[in-house]
Structures are given as structure tokens and as C-alpha cells.
Design an enzyme around this catalytic site. Structure first.
Site, mmCIF file in Angstrom:
data_model
loop_
_atom_site.group_PDB
_atom_site.id
_atom_site.type_symbol
_atom_site.label_atom_id
_atom_site.label_comp_id
_atom_site.label_asym_id
_atom_site.label_seq_id
_atom_site.Cartn_x
_atom_site.Cartn_y
_atom_site.Cartn_z
ATOM 1 N N ARG A 209 2.532 -0.288 0.532
ATOM 2 C CA ARG A 209 3.977 -0.021 0.564
ATOM 3 C C ARG A 209 4.732 -1.310 0.908
ATOM 4 O O ARG A 209 5.769 -1.612 0.315
ATOM 5 C CB ARG A 209 4.290 1.082 1.588
ATOM 6 C CG ARG A 209 3.787 2.453 1.130
ATOM 7 C CD ARG A 209 4.337 3.575 1.990
ATOM 8 N NE ARG A 209 3.495 3.850 3.140
ATOM 9 C CZ ARG A 209 2.578 4.820 3.184
ATOM 10 N NH1 ARG A 209 2.382 5.614 2.151
ATOM 11 N NH2 ARG A 209 1.861 5.010 4.256
ATOM 12 N N PHE A 224 4.646 10.744 -7.549
ATOM 13 C CA PHE A 224 3.672 11.316 -6.602
ATOM 14 C C PHE A 224 4.044 10.811 -5.198
ATOM 15 O O PHE A 224 3.278 10.122 -4.535
ATOM 16 C CB PHE A 224 2.237 10.924 -6.943
ATOM 17 C CG PHE A 224 1.821 11.206 -8.360
ATOM 18 C CD1 PHE A 224 1.361 12.468 -8.730
ATOM 19 C CD2 PHE A 224 1.896 10.220 -9.332
ATOM 20 C CE1 PHE A 224 0.963 12.722 -10.047
ATOM 21 C CE2 PHE A 224 1.514 10.467 -10.638
ATOM 22 C CZ PHE A 224 1.039 11.714 -11.006
ATOM 23 N N ASP A 245 7.801 14.523 -6.801
ATOM 24 C CA ASP A 245 6.570 15.172 -6.350
ATOM 25 C C ASP A 245 6.624 16.623 -6.794
ATOM 26 O O ASP A 245 7.688 17.231 -6.829
ATOM 27 C CB ASP A 245 6.403 15.095 -4.831
ATOM 28 C CG ASP A 245 4.967 15.344 -4.399
ATOM 29 O OD1 ASP A 245 4.259 14.383 -4.043
ATOM 30 O OD2 ASP A 245 4.525 16.529 -4.427
ATOM 31 N N ASN A 272 6.692 18.009 -12.105
ATOM 32 C CA ASN A 272 5.386 17.520 -12.488
ATOM 33 C C ASN A 272 5.579 16.119 -13.097
ATOM 34 O O ASN A 272 6.335 15.956 -14.050
ATOM 35 C CB ASN A 272 4.784 18.473 -13.519
ATOM 36 C CG ASN A 272 3.361 18.090 -13.884
ATOM 37 O OD1 ASN A 272 2.993 16.900 -13.877
ATOM 38 N ND2 ASN A 272 2.554 19.078 -14.197
ATOM 39 N N ASP A 293 1.164 6.864 -7.617
ATOM 40 C CA ASP A 293 0.162 7.089 -6.568
ATOM 41 C C ASP A 293 -0.339 8.527 -6.621
ATOM 42 O O ASP A 293 -0.084 9.315 -5.713
ATOM 43 C CB ASP A 293 0.777 6.771 -5.190
ATOM 44 C CG ASP A 293 -0.238 6.911 -4.063
ATOM 45 O OD1 ASP A 293 -1.452 6.844 -4.349
ATOM 46 O OD2 ASP A 293 0.185 7.104 -2.909
ATOM 47 N N CYS A 333 -7.064 6.814 -6.156
ATOM 48 C CA CYS A 333 -7.830 7.015 -4.917
ATOM 49 C C CYS A 333 -9.085 7.846 -5.193
ATOM 50 O O CYS A 333 -9.628 8.472 -4.287
ATOM 51 C CB CYS A 333 -6.966 7.622 -3.823
ATOM 52 S SG CYS A 333 -6.251 9.201 -4.253
HETATM 53 N N1 SAH Z 1 2.557 8.173 -2.357
HETATM 54 C C1 SAH Z 1 2.325 9.015 -1.199
HETATM 55 C C2 SAH Z 1 1.045 9.786 -1.268
HETATM 56 C C3 SAH Z 1 0.872 10.627 -2.515
HETATM 57 S S1 SAH Z 1 -0.356 11.838 -2.416
HETATM 58 C C4 SAH Z 1 2.396 8.161 0.077
HETATM 59 O O1 SAH Z 1 2.437 6.941 -0.012
HETATM 60 O O2 SAH Z 1 2.402 8.743 1.156
HETATM 61 C C5 SAH Z 1 -0.232 12.639 -3.950
HETATM 62 C C6 SAH Z 1 0.976 13.537 -4.110
HETATM 63 O O3 SAH Z 1 1.027 13.935 -5.485
HETATM 64 C C7 SAH Z 1 0.968 14.837 -3.312
HETATM 65 O O4 SAH Z 1 2.099 14.880 -2.493
HETATM 66 C C8 SAH Z 1 1.023 15.967 -4.367
HETATM 67 O O5 SAH Z 1 1.908 17.019 -4.011
HETATM 68 C C9 SAH Z 1 1.566 15.244 -5.573
HETATM 69 N N2 SAH Z 1 1.182 15.754 -6.887
HETATM 70 C C10 SAH Z 1 -0.030 16.185 -7.316
HETATM 71 N N3 SAH Z 1 0.000 16.464 -8.645
HETATM 72 C C11 SAH Z 1 1.255 16.189 -9.068
HETATM 73 C C12 SAH Z 1 1.910 16.253 -10.334
HETATM 74 N N4 SAH Z 1 1.259 16.642 -11.433
HETATM 75 N N5 SAH Z 1 3.203 15.886 -10.405
HETATM 76 C C13 SAH Z 1 3.864 15.479 -9.290
HETATM 77 N N6 SAH Z 1 3.300 15.389 -8.073
HETATM 78 C C14 SAH Z 1 2.011 15.738 -7.969
#
Ligand code: SAH
Length: 389
Positions: A209, A224, A245, A272, A293, A333
Site C-alpha cells: 500500500r 477488491f 468490492d 463484482n 488485489d 495471493c
Molecule cells: N485489498 C484489500 C484486501 C482484499 S481481500 C486490502 O488491502 O485490505 C479480497 C476482497 O475481494 C474481499 O474483500 C472480497 O469481498 C472481495 N471479492 C471477492 N470476489 C470479488 C469479486 N468478484 N468482485 C469484487 N470483490 C470481490
């Protein structure tokens, strides 16, 4: 006499290559109960060291010592102290951040134990039978070494089921409040240690970050976003940030976090990402910086192929949304997806997007989540920072 597990020649080879896990298929004979610390013998009764035994997991043994002496509670204390000393040496606390990983399992020679620090509190996860069994002793040692106000056992991850362990969340020392205030750089968070994802925050992305903020300008997209980690880190340098998200709950967290930090240029959408990226492309929108992410698309080896096509799709769409000179911070990840395959996927996404792309930085999980050289599985988070020419 300690309980004993005898392994095959193939298991012995694995130990010699430096990998601390012995799979069930390489176990020849067991005189031990699940969760015990055992002597490990090779095929000809040669002593190979000591390990934690699980009678349920495919990972039957996790080696903790190749020495002659049986490990005891002092071994645990010394390793916990060493892990804490290393984090102190990193100089993260308290200026850079008040939340970080204190113990990262195998990479701290404490297999199956994860401990995160959130200010005055610790949140731990016991991910193997042996660690679960030693929980009271481990909590005492942590209380001694770190002197927290409380320790929460966040023992609800699914891997516990593979170990035949109950999924439960309980306070194991002192008191732990429902919300803990921590900061990362200038960003402050209210963390819910009982219900937040993982132990509350995605601490492994902290340094990424900070890195992303170096390239932030203009309009940005944090895809995400969870509770807005990247969005909050880059917002001060951007004119506007769109955070996406799929979870309504996460979007509410993004809005609350923006408000608590007095940030007014983040818009959070519950969508999505796969759909939203197409929609943004259809509308001809552009972003100067995009962060991808996603959650681990490949949770096991069988899922790798599908995961790669998911990574390709989002990277291709994102590259199309960047103007020349725009930056893409793209992460995976999935520990089953190697850095090399992830790089291949991004390259083929670039070709399909007709984008010429250079790698500006190759990054990974933060230094408080070190990678054990002989255990590729511990290098799970890959992060490339790319620039579109
Ligand atoms: N970037 C964040 C961590 C992301 S974790 C940080 O730095 O803290 C992954 C996230 O993706 C989760 O919150 C989950 O709700 C979301 N997610 C999973 N599938 C998704 C999709 N198809 N579209 C949007 N969000 C999604």
C-alpha cells in the site's frame, strides 16, 4: 520415551532438502497420538529430529528440530521471543504502523502458529493439532513476552477442519474489545478482531500500500478493496478513487474508514469486479492507477488453471482502462500460483490488451511475513507494479 513416527526414504529426502513438512504418504509407522511432539526416525531407524504430529491433516509431520535434544516449552519461548525481536528490529511499531504480523508460522520456526498484533492486543490462529494442544502454554508465553492487554484466539479458519479441530473464536488471555483502533502510516482503522477477514486486516499488503502510493495521481481504481486499504493509502495523492468490492459489508467499512480519516474523494461501490471492469471499459472510463488485489483464486492445485484465466481476465481489462503512462499494481495471493506463472499470465494479458508494459517493481508480502527459502508455499503473495507505455 517420546512418541515416535517413522518415515520413508522419500520423506527423509524431503527433510534433507530443507522442507519441514512430511506428507501422510511418506509416513511408514506411527506410535503417537495426534497433536503430540514426536521423534522422527528414517527408514533404518536413523534419528532425523523432532516434529509436530497430526493424525488428520495430509501434512502429517511438521519438523521443528533436526537436533538431538527434544524440544520443550523453552524451545517455544525462545522462538516466540526471536520472532518478536525480529519485528522490533524492523522498526514498524509504533510510527510506521501499530498493526503487524508478530509470528508467521513456519517462517518463524513455529509451524501452524500465526499471531498478529493490533496495538495492545494480539490475535492468534492455531492451525495445527499440536499448536492447538499447546494453546494455554503459548498464550502464557505470549503474555510474558509481549505483555498485551488481551489475546484473542481467532480459530475459525477452514484449515482447522482439515486438522479435525473445532472452529471457534475465544479470548484466551485478558480482555479483547469488539473494536481496536490501529494505524498504518497516516491512515487509522477501527478493526473488528472477532469478525474481520483473516485476523481483522490484510496486514500482508501494508508495504505494498505504501509502494502503491508512490505512483498515485489523478483518478484511481482500487479493485477488491475490502475495507479500503489501498484506496485510503492512495487517496491523498489522487483527485478521485473508486473502490470496488462485492461485499456490501466491505463497502460499508470503506465508507466508515474514509469518514474516520476525513477522506472525501473515495467512492465505494458494491459490485463484482469482473462485471464492473467490463462496464467501465464500455463507458470509456480511464484510471491513472489501478490496484487489483483479488482473493486467492487457486485454493488448491486443481483450481490453478481456472485461477490463471481469472487473473488474465482482470489484468487484461485493467490494462485497457489505463492511459499511456498509467500504473497497474497487480497482486496474487494464491500460493499455488508461482511468481513465474503469474508473470506469464500478465504478459499474455498485455499482449491481448495491445498494451506495452514494463515492470517497475516486483514485490511480495511485507517483511513481517517472511518467506522460508526452502518452503515455496510461504511465498504466497506476489505483487507487480507495472507501467503502460
Ligand atoms: N485489498 C484489500 C484486501 C482484499 S481481500 C486490502 O488491502 O485490505 C479480497 C476482497 O475481494 C474481499 O474483500 C472480497 O469481498 C472481495 N471479492 C471477492 N470476489 C470479488 C469479486 N468478484 N468482485 C469484487 N470483490 C470481490
Amino acid at each position: 520415551m517420546l512418541p515416535t513416527v517413522t518415515i520413508t526414504a522419500r520423506g527423509e529426502d524431503r527433510i534433507r532438502s530443507g522442507h519441514p513438512w512430511i506428507y501422510r504418504s511418506d509416513v511408514a509407522n506411527v506410535v503417537a497420538a495426534g497433536g503430540e511432539t514426536v521423534r522422527v526416525l528414517g527408514p533404518r531407524e536413523r534419528p532425523l529430529g523432532y516434529a509436530l504430529y497430526s493424525d488428520r491433516s495430509e501434512i502429517a509431520l511438521r519438523l521443528i528440530s533436526t537436533g538431538d535434544e527434544a524440544p520443550d516449552l523453552n524451545t517455544w519461548r525462545n522462538r516466540i521471543q526471536a520472532a518478536a525481536d525480529y519485528r522490533t528490529a524492523l522498526g514498524i511499531y509504533p510510527d510506521e504502523a501499530t498493526a503487524y504480523r508478530l509470528i508467521h508460522g513456519e517462517a518463524d520456526r513455529l509451524p501452524g502458529l500465526v499471531v498478529d498484533r493490533y496495538g495492545d492486543y494480539l490475535v492468534l490462529q492455531a492451525l495445527s493439532q499440536a499448536v492447538d494442544r499447546l494453546m494455554p502454554e503459548i498464550a502464557n508465553i505470549l503474555a510474558d513476552v509481549v505483555n498485551p492487554r488481551g489475546i484473542l484466539a481467532r480459530n475459525d479458519p477452514r484449515v482447522r477442519v482439515l486438522e479435525g479441530l473445532e472452529q471457534k473464536v475465544e479470548v484466551v488471555y485478558g480482555d479483547v474489545p469488539p473494536s481496536i483502533e490501529v494505524h498504518e502510516g497516516n491512515v487509522s482503522y477501527a478493526v473488528d478482531p472477532y469478525r474481520g477477514q483473516k485476523t481483522g486486516l490484510f496486514l500482508d499488503q501494508r508495504e505494498n500500500r505504501i509502494a502503491a502510493a508512490r505512483y498515485a495521481r489523478g483518478r484511481a481504481l482500487d479493485a477488491f478493496s475490502y475495507n479500503g486499504g489501498f484506496a485510503l493509502a492512495i487517496a491523498p495523492r489522487c483527485s478521485q478513487v473508486l473502490a470496488v468490492d462485492i461485499s456490501e459489508d466491505a463497502v460499508a467499512k470503506i465508507a466508515a474508514n474514509a469518514q474516520r480519516n476525513g477522506v472525501t474523494n473515495i467512492e465505494a461501490r458494491a459490485m463484482n469486479v469482473f462485471d464492473e471492469l467490463r462496464e467501465l471499459e464500455r463507458r470509456g472510463e480511464r484510471f491513472d492507477l489501478i490496484v487489483l488485489d483479488p482473493p486467492a483464486f487457486a485454493r488448491n492445485r486443481a483450481a490453478v488453471r481456472k485461477a490463471l484465466s481469472g487473473y488474465k481476465e482482470i489484468n487484461l481489462r485493467a490494462l485497457k482502462l489505463l492511459p499511456p503512462g498509467g500504473y497497474l499494481v497487480t497482486c496474487s495471493c494464491s500460493y499455488n500460483v508461482s511468481e513465474a506463472s503469474f508473470a506469464d499470465v500478465i504478459a499474455s494479458a498485455a499482449v491481448d490488451a495491445h498494451a506495452e508494459v514494463v515492470v517497475v517493481e516486483k514485490r511480495m508480502q511485507g517483511r513481517d511475513h517472511p518467506v522460508l527459502m526452502t518452503v515455496p508455499e510461504t511465498y504466497y503473495l506476489k505483487c507487480f507494479i507495472l507501467r503502460k507505455l
